[in-house]
Design a protein around this motif. Structure first.
Motif, PDB file in Angstrom:
ATOM      1  N   VAL A   1       0.855  -1.179   0.000  1.00 35.65           N
ATOM      2  CA  VAL A   1       0.000   0.000   0.000  1.00 35.65           C
ATOM      3  C   VAL A   1       0.893   1.231   0.000  1.00 35.65           C
ATOM      4  CG1 VAL A   1      -1.746   1.287   1.271  1.00 35.65           C
ATOM      5  CG2 VAL A   1      -1.820  -1.197   1.264  1.00 35.65           C
ATOM      6  N   GLN A   2       0.563   2.169  -0.875  1.00 33.52           N
ATOM      7  CA  GLN A   2       1.266   3.443  -0.909  1.00 33.52           C
ATOM      8  C   GLN A   2       0.260   4.537  -0.567  1.00 33.52           C
ATOM      9  OE1 GLN A   2       2.816   3.387  -4.938  1.00 33.52           O
ATOM     10  NE2 GLN A   2       4.787   2.657  -4.199  1.00 33.52           N
ATOM     11  N   ILE A   3       0.491   5.251   0.548  1.00 35.93           N
ATOM     12  CA  ILE A   3      -0.425   6.293   1.003  1.00 35.93           C
ATOM     13  C   ILE A   3       0.142   7.648   0.645  1.00 35.93           C
ATOM     14  CG2 ILE A   3      -1.539   7.320   3.019  1.00 35.93           C
ATOM     15  CD1 ILE A   3      -1.381   4.551   4.344  1.00 35.93           C
ATOM     16  N   ASP A   4      -0.736   8.508   0.119  1.00 35.29           N
ATOM     17  CA  ASP A   4      -0.378   9.882  -0.231  1.00 35.29           C
ATOM     18  C   ASP A   4      -1.493  10.788   0.273  1.00 35.29           C
ATOM     19  OD1 ASP A   4       0.684  12.189  -1.280  1.00 35.29           O
ATOM     20  OD2 ASP A   4       0.219  11.707  -3.361  1.00 35.29           O
ATOM     21  N   GLY A   5      -1.395  11.195   1.540  1.00 36.23           N
ATOM     22  CA  GLY A   5      -2.439  12.045   2.118  1.00 36.23           C
ATOM     23  C   GLY A   5      -3.739  11.286   2.268  1.00 36.23           C
ATOM     24  N   ALA A   6      -4.788  11.770   1.606  1.00 35.07           N
ATOM     25  CA  ALA A   6      -6.120  11.157   1.716  1.00 35.07           C
ATOM     26  C   ALA A   6      -6.400  10.169   0.593  1.00 35.07           C
ATOM     27  CB  ALA A   6      -7.186  12.243   1.733  1.00 35.07           C
ATOM     28  N   THR A   7      -5.378   9.800  -0.175  1.00 36.32           N
ATOM     29  CA  THR A   7      -5.536   8.785  -1.216  1.00 36.32           C
ATOM     30  C   THR A   7      -4.463   7.717  -1.023  1.00 36.32           C
ATOM     31  OG1 THR A   7      -4.118   9.933  -2.813  1.00 36.32           O
ATOM     32  CG2 THR A   7      -6.485  10.437  -2.882  1.00 36.32           C
TER      33      THR A   7
END
Length: 69
Positions: A1-7
């Motif tokens: 999983v790659q998280i970028d803020g709210a996405t």
């Protein structure tokens, strides 16, 4: 999983045994590529792209889509 803020983006593999109404069985597998968004109720899938890598056994006949209502 790659998280970028709210996405976020994730890849999950699957191996799916399927039993049809007549008892025949087949298997398929591959990857689900998901785009996720954080909401007030938690993370939700915004988009899913299924990439089937293999299938074995007798594939069922394709059924027509139901009419749009």
């Amino acid at each position: 999983v790659q998280i970028d803020g709210a996405t976020a983006a994730s890849i999950a593999t699957f191996h799916n045994p399927m039993v049809m109404a007549d008892g025949t069985m087949f298997f398929c597998g591959g990857e689900d590529h998901d785009t996720l968004v954080r909401t007030a109720d938690g993370w939700r899938i915004a988009e899913r792209i299924e990439k089937t890598a293999y299938s074995t056994g007798p594939m069922p006949a394709t059924q027509p889509a139901p009419p749009a209502s």
